[in-house]
Design a protein around this motif. Structure first.
Motif, PDB file in Angstrom:
ATOM      1  N   ASP A  25       1.024  -1.396  -0.145  1.00 50.25           N
ATOM      2  CA  ASP A  25       0.081   0.304   0.005  1.00 50.25           C
ATOM      3  C   ASP A  25       1.174   1.334  -0.371  1.00 50.25           C
ATOM      4  O   ASP A  25       1.796   1.492   1.099  1.00 50.25           O
ATOM      5  N   PHE A  26       0.811   1.835  -0.806  1.00 49.55           N
ATOM      6  CA  PHE A  26       2.230   3.011  -1.698  1.00 49.55           C
ATOM      7  C   PHE A  26       0.605   3.726  -0.452  1.00 49.55           C
ATOM      8  O   PHE A  26      -0.421   4.788  -1.381  1.00 49.55           O
ATOM      9  N   PRO A  27       2.000   5.351  -0.312  1.00 46.42           N
ATOM     10  CA  PRO A  27       0.521   6.527  -0.065  1.00 46.42           C
ATOM     11  C   PRO A  27       0.193   7.141  -1.773  1.00 46.42           C
ATOM     12  O   PRO A  27       1.414   7.437  -2.351  1.00 46.42           O
ATOM     13  N   ARG A  28      -1.017   7.552  -1.847  1.00 44.95           N
ATOM     14  CA  ARG A  28      -1.449   8.698  -3.499  1.00 44.95           C
ATOM     15  C   ARG A  28      -0.896  10.098  -2.725  1.00 44.95           C
ATOM     16  O   ARG A  28      -0.660  10.285  -2.298  1.00 44.95           O
ATOM     17  N   GLN A  29      -0.344  10.603  -4.524  1.00 47.43           N
ATOM     18  CA  GLN A  29       0.082  11.486  -4.188  1.00 47.43           C
ATOM     19  C   GLN A  29      -1.595  12.489  -4.597  1.00 47.43           C
ATOM     20  O   GLN A  29      -2.295  12.453  -5.525  1.00 47.43           O
ATOM     21  N   SER A  30      -0.769  13.983  -3.439  1.00 50.37           N
ATOM     22  CA  SER A  30      -1.890  14.524  -3.256  1.00 50.37           C
ATOM     23  C   SER A  30      -3.012  15.195  -4.984  1.00 50.37           C
ATOM     24  O   SER A  30      -3.782  15.936  -5.330  1.00 50.37           O
ATOM     25  N   ARG A  31      -1.445  16.237  -5.204  1.00 51.94           N
ATOM     26  CA  ARG A  31      -1.862  16.553  -6.140  1.00 51.94           C
ATOM     27  C   ARG A  31      -0.601  16.224  -7.618  1.00 51.94           C
ATOM     28  O   ARG A  31       0.598  15.060  -7.437  1.00 51.94           O
ATOM     29  N   ALA A  32      -1.430  16.340  -9.412  1.00 49.88           N
ATOM     30  CA  ALA A  32      -0.004  15.848 -10.057  1.00 49.88           C
ATOM     31  C   ALA A  32       0.753  16.649  -9.896  1.00 49.88           C
ATOM     32  O   ALA A  32       1.110  17.827  -8.981  1.00 49.88           O
ATOM     33  N   PRO A  33       2.694  15.830 -10.237  1.00 47.22           N
ATOM     34  CA  PRO A  33       3.694  16.635 -10.247  1.00 47.22           C
ATOM     35  C   PRO A  33       3.721  17.757 -10.479  1.00 47.22           C
ATOM     36  O   PRO A  33       4.463  18.487 -10.527  1.00 47.22           O
ATOM     37  N   VAL A  34       3.562  17.936 -11.222  1.00 48.48           N
ATOM     38  CA  VAL A  34       2.968  19.384 -12.784  1.00 48.48           C
ATOM     39  C   VAL A  34       2.750  21.243 -11.382  1.00 48.48           C
ATOM     40  O   VAL A  34       2.888  21.386 -11.436  1.00 48.48           O
ATOM     41  N   PHE A  35       1.952  20.222 -10.500  1.00 45.51           N
ATOM     42  CA  PHE A  35       1.615  21.102  -9.922  1.00 45.51           C
ATOM     43  C   PHE A  35       1.965  21.292  -8.798  1.00 45.51           C
ATOM     44  O   PHE A  35       1.374  21.341  -7.464  1.00 45.51           O
ATOM     45  N   ASN A  36       3.130  20.204  -8.358  1.00 46.98           N
ATOM     46  CA  ASN A  36       3.106  20.328  -6.754  1.00 46.98           C
ATOM     47  C   ASN A  36       4.948  20.731  -7.147  1.00 46.98           C
ATOM     48  O   ASN A  36       5.960  19.786  -6.849  1.00 46.98           O
ATOM     49  N   MET A  37       5.874  21.809  -7.673  1.00 49.95           N
ATOM     50  CA  MET A  37       7.175  22.008  -7.454  1.00 49.95           C
ATOM     51  C   MET A  37       7.348  22.402  -5.922  1.00 49.95           C
ATOM     52  O   MET A  37       6.431  22.955  -4.647  1.00 49.95           O
ATOM     53  N   PRO A  38       8.599  22.330  -6.159  1.00 51.38           N
ATOM     54  CA  PRO A  38       9.973  23.006  -4.849  1.00 51.38           C
ATOM     55  C   PRO A  38       9.220  24.190  -4.565  1.00 51.38           C
ATOM     56  O   PRO A  38       8.721  25.038  -5.205  1.00 51.38           O
ATOM     57  N   GLY A  39       9.344  24.757  -3.115  1.00 59.96           N
ATOM     58  CA  GLY A  39       8.517  26.205  -2.783  1.00 59.96           C
ATOM     59  C   GLY A  39      10.062  27.374  -3.505  1.00 59.96           C
ATOM     60  O   GLY A  39       9.301  28.409  -4.268  1.00 59.96           O
ATOM     61  N   VAL A  40      10.620  26.618  -3.623  1.00 58.72           N
ATOM     62  CA  VAL A  40      12.300  27.515  -3.927  1.00 58.72           C
ATOM     63  C   VAL A  40      11.678  28.203  -5.307  1.00 58.72           C
ATOM     64  O   VAL A  40      11.845  29.387  -6.306  1.00 58.72           O
ATOM     65  N   VAL A  41      11.890  26.940  -6.336  1.00 60.65           N
ATOM     66  CA  VAL A  41      10.805  27.302  -7.884  1.00 60.65           C
ATOM     67  C   VAL A  41       9.729  27.936  -8.209  1.00 60.65           C
ATOM     68  O   VAL A  41       9.102  28.533  -8.407  1.00 60.65           O
ATOM     69  N   THR A  42       8.821  27.584  -7.193  1.00 62.49           N
ATOM     70  CA  THR A  42       7.383  28.536  -7.480  1.00 62.49           C
ATOM     71  C   THR A  42       7.757  29.802  -7.070  1.00 62.49           C
ATOM     72  O   THR A  42       7.578  30.680  -7.892  1.00 62.49           O
ATOM     73  N   ALA A  43       8.504  29.437  -5.903  1.00 69.35           N
ATOM     74  CA  ALA A  43       8.909  31.474  -5.404  1.00 69.35           C
ATOM     75  C   ALA A  43       9.425  32.008  -6.978  1.00 69.35           C
ATOM     76  O   ALA A  43       9.533  33.537  -6.800  1.00 69.35           O
ATOM     77  N   SER A  44      10.398  31.754  -7.299  1.00 69.74           N
ATOM     78  CA  SER A  44      11.400  31.888  -8.180  1.00 69.74           C
ATOM     79  C   SER A  44      10.561  32.569  -9.873  1.00 69.74           C
ATOM     80  O   SER A  44      11.082  33.237 -10.152  1.00 69.74           O
ATOM     81  N   ILE A  45       9.496  31.369 -10.061  1.00 71.77           N
ATOM     82  CA  ILE A  45       8.557  31.710 -11.557  1.00 71.77           C
ATOM     83  C   ILE A  45       8.007  33.088 -10.807  1.00 71.77           C
ATOM     84  O   ILE A  45       7.721  34.654 -11.166  1.00 71.77           O
ATOM     85  N   ALA A  46       7.668  33.290  -9.468  1.00 71.26           N
ATOM     86  CA  ALA A  46       5.998  34.559  -8.621  1.00 71.26           C
ATOM     87  C   ALA A  46       7.008  35.076  -9.438  1.00 71.26           C
ATOM     88  O   ALA A  46       6.908  36.729  -9.300  1.00 71.26           O
ATOM     89  N   VAL A  47       8.325  35.680  -8.409  1.00 74.38           N
ATOM     90  CA  VAL A  47       9.204  36.688  -8.696  1.00 74.38           C
ATOM     91  C   VAL A  47       9.656  37.137  -9.823  1.00 74.38           C
ATOM     92  O   VAL A  47       9.305  38.604 -10.011  1.00 74.38           O
ATOM     93  N   LEU A  48      10.067  35.981 -11.075  1.00 78.77           N
ATOM     94  CA  LEU A  48      10.036  36.668 -12.169  1.00 78.77           C
ATOM     95  C   LEU A  48       8.688  37.692 -12.903  1.00 78.77           C
ATOM     96  O   LEU A  48       8.876  38.265 -14.164  1.00 78.77           O
ATOM     97  N   VAL A  49       7.133  36.436 -12.344  1.00 81.75           N
ATOM     98  CA  VAL A  49       6.526  37.221 -12.755  1.00 81.75           C
ATOM     99  C   VAL A  49       5.977  38.338 -12.240  1.00 81.75           C
ATOM    100  O   VAL A  49       5.342  39.102 -13.314  1.00 81.75           O
TER     101      VAL A  49
END
Length: 272
Positions: free
Chosen positions: A6-30
């Motif tokens: 029994d393996f844990p299920r992913q709560s979100r698809a990987p494409v929407f589950n980026m590491p926080g530092v990557v999300t923050a980097s994109i947010a800064v540029l935008v």
């Protein structure tokens, strides 16, 4: 009776589950692009570009003031419709006699258009994510910064007379792309299945001889270099007329990421 684990299920698809530092980097540029587009006046935005973008001629003239005439002559050549404007800008830049060393890094915060920043954000999400997950936030940041610095330096070396501002995070993204290429295309370990829970969690980065034997990596590198060669031939700006993206900055960032990744990679026990 189901004997499968029994393996844990992913709560979100990987494409929407980026590491926080990557999300923050994109947010800064935008966010920076949005501020420039919607909050700053044209005059103020031009000043931001002058203060933060990388201008090779500024560095060249600071180290060798005798090359001012060469810079102006190079700016005045080409399309006569914009030559006068380029020459006036070159005279302004060379007249400052100011190095502004921070621009070797800050140019990566600016982009020429929304298309440019969104294009870079997609690639940052794709290749920054595996590097951040494997290496952690500060190593991810160090690799990106090293690529930005190396890309800027190579651009200055290859095009020292250019008075065109260089912008875009592409050099840092190229470094992350090169770093990811050293481990994301590894073939499965013999004795393990193809399911995620049957793979080893961490494997050392491939050495250069191993990479050269990996057809996927060789194909990826060949496509990347050919694409960047086309950028150099066609000179696509991806945005504003005054802020072109340089292929040589991409190359400098890629080389930096490729060579530095083994030094910044986390140390993992060897696979068995």
């Amino acid at each position: 009776m189901d004997a499968s684990p029994d393996f844990p299920r992913q709560s979100r698809a990987p494409v929407f589950n980026m590491p926080g530092v990557v999300t923050a980097s994109i947010a800064v540029l935008v966010a920076i692009q949005a501020i420039r587009e919607y909050l700053l006046s044209d005059v103020r935005d031009i000043q931001v570009v002058l203060d933060l973008a990388l201008v090779p001629a500024r560095w060249t003239v600071w180290f060798d003031p005798s090359r001012v005439a060469e810079v102006i002559q190079a700016a005045a050549s080409g399309d006569p419709d914009v030559a006068a404007m380029r020459e006036a800008f070159a005279r302004y830049v060379t007249g400052q006699q100011s190095l502004e060393p921070w621009t070797l890094a800050t140019y990566a915060l600016l982009h020429g258009s929304w298309m440019h920043v969104l294009f870079n954000s997609v690639w940052l999400a794709a290749f920054g994510t595996p590097v951040a997950r494997r290496c952690g936030a500060w190593r991810y940041g160090a690799l990106a910064l090293a690529g930005i610095l190396a890309g800027g330096l190579l651009h200055i070396m290859i095009d020292p007379l250019s008075a065109t501002p260089l912008v875009g995070a592409s050099a840092g993204i190229s470094a992350l792309m090169a770093a990811a290429a050293r481990f994301v295309f590894q073939p499965p370990v013999s004795g393990y299945g193809t399911q995620p829970w049957q793979r080893t969690a961490h494997r050392p980065a491939e050495t250069i001889p191993e990479l050269l034997r990996n057809r996927t990596v060789v194909s990826f590198l060949a496509i990347w270099f050919v694409t960047n060669l086309l950028f150099g031939i066609v000179s696509l700006p991806l945005g504003a007329e005054s802020a072109a993206v340089a292929w040589d900055a991409h190359l400098g960032g890629f080389i930096a990421g490729f060579l530095l990744f083994p030094l910044l990679d986390r140390k993992f026990p060897p696979t068995r």
